[in-house]
Design a protein around this motif. Structure first.
Motif, PDB file in Angstrom:
ATOM      1  N   ASN A  18      -8.668  -2.985   5.420  1.00 16.76           N
ATOM      2  CA  ASN A  18      -9.262  -1.662   5.655  1.00 16.76           C
ATOM      3  C   ASN A  18      -9.043  -1.241   7.107  1.00 16.76           C
ATOM      4  N   THR A  19      -7.912  -0.607   7.322  1.00 22.79           N
ATOM      5  CA  THR A  19      -7.574  -0.132   8.662  1.00 22.79           C
ATOM      6  C   THR A  19      -7.709   1.380   8.731  1.00 22.79           C
ATOM      7  N   PHE A  20      -7.903   1.897   9.938  1.00 21.84           N
ATOM      8  CA  PHE A  20      -8.084   3.333  10.151  1.00 21.84           C
ATOM      9  C   PHE A  20      -6.735   3.986  10.446  1.00 21.84           C
ATOM     10  N   ASP A  21      -6.344   4.948   9.622  1.00 21.73           N
ATOM     11  CA  ASP A  21      -5.150   5.712   9.941  1.00 21.73           C
ATOM     12  C   ASP A  21      -5.506   6.756  11.009  1.00 21.73           C
ATOM     13  N   ARG A  22      -4.546   7.581  11.372  1.00 16.68           N
ATOM     14  CA  ARG A  22      -4.752   8.538  12.463  1.00 16.68           C
ATOM     15  C   ARG A  22      -5.881   9.520  12.153  1.00 16.68           C
ATOM     16  N   GLU A  23      -5.920  10.030  10.925  1.00 13.51           N
ATOM     17  CA  GLU A  23      -6.949  11.002  10.559  1.00 13.51           C
ATOM     18  C   GLU A  23      -8.330  10.341  10.488  1.00 13.51           C
TER      19      GLU A  23
END
Length: 332
Positions: free
Chosen positions: A39-44
């Protein structure tokens, strides 16, 4: 449909503790750019969560009044279009953050917990605000075998938590209610943006929906005849959206099951118009040491309350009061 309010002004201590722990955990995830390897955070996602952590935006999200939930949803979707795409990386990470690590949080797993019971208790409603038919009072105790037991309301996510995960821990989006209204036969996972139903927290009073009866020519008949012929009507102002609540929660069908009770209320109304009743009340309230007032007599005779602030204490309280008040007005 009855209005509900939180009794505590501001944030409950338990809710504040949740907020502090949740915010600290979220801040750590944003710094790392991930919750876990999966569960990684993308740019948005980074842009959205940085926004929430700036200023008081996260606290505002958790405490936004019911009347402003719709505007908030529109504003957030306008600023973060991916919130309008159920399959976007942002929505997927929102479900992990706000549901898995928010609404479902526990001290054992997170070091903080979401205070469901405290929120239910602070509303103080003993009956379901959607239908006013079912007890939802939070009760704890032990069975005869010593095992603990807990009976409590369900928490309906007014804006469904799967479709609007970022509102999963917003307290005015959480409506204590009964299993019927929260289940398949009621609201379930309906999207309120489509159904347009009214949030009980957003009500100004209980008069937006009124119960009335039509006895036709059966009013003087025996109770068994009357309860078969009596008609229960639910009325609401045009354009009030209460018709959506009646339809979503199947209130007409459910209240048609209470024709026997409506018939009893009509007979009680007839008796209350007699001189015998007035003499009875006078003797009862004026008897030395009786300690009985007019309000007590009303409750004893009708089984309900006159004050709308008490409608959340007993099933069918609003139904009973509405009918008795309408019958009284029709006699004047």
């Amino acid at each position: 449909m009855i209005l509900i309010r939180y009794k505590t002004a501001g944030m409950l201590p338990a809710y504040q503790q949740f907020y502090d722990g949740f915010r600290a955990k979220l801040d750590g995830w944003v710094v790392k750019g991930r919750i876990s390897c999966k569960n990684t955070f993308d740019r948005e996602s980074m842009r959205f969560f940085n926004y929430l952590l700036s200023g008081n935006h996260l606290k505002t999200l958790l405490n936004i009044p019911a009347q402003e939930l719709s505007r908030l949803v529109d504003d957030l979707k306008s600023s973060f279009p991916d919130l309008d795409n159920q399959d976007s990386p942002l929505m997927k990470i929102c479900r992990v953050v706000f549901i898995d690590h928010g609404y479902k949080s526990s001290m054992a797993n997170e070091g903080y917990r979401f205070p469901k019971n405290e929120l239910i208790d602070d509303v103080g409603a003993d009956v379901c605000p959607y239908c006013n038919r079912t007890f939802i009072k939070h009760v704890t105790g032990k069975k005869t075998d010593g095992k603990g037991v807990e009976i409590k309301a369900q928490l309906d996510h007014f804006y469904d938590k799967d479709k609007y995960p970022y509102l999963a821990v917003s307290r005015y989006n959480l409506v204590p209610c009964c299993p019927t209204c929260n289940g398949i036969g009621g609201k379930y996972t309906d999207d309120v943006a489509d159904t347009g139903i009214v949030n009980p927290f957003a009500l100004k009073d209980t008069h937006g929906m009124l119960f009335k009866i039509d006895v036709g020519d059966s009013g003087l008949m025996a109770m068994s005849k009357l309860e078969k012929d009596i008609k229960i009507k639910i009325e609401y102002p045009a354009g009030s959206a209460m018709d959506k609540n009646v339809d979503t929660f199947n209130l007409q069908k459910l209240y048609d099951c209470h024709k026997d009770y409506a018939a009893e209320l009509y007979k009680i109304h007839l008796y209350r118009q007699t001189q015998a009743y007035r003499d009875f009340v006078k003797a009862l309230t004026e008897a030395p040491g009786s300690g009985i007032c007019q309000e007590d007599v009303y409750r004893i005779m009708t089984g309900t309350y006159e004050d709308e602030r008490d409608f959340n204490k007993r099933p069918l309280a609003k139904f009973s009061n509405d009918i008795l008040e309408d019958l009284k007005e029709s006699e004047e």
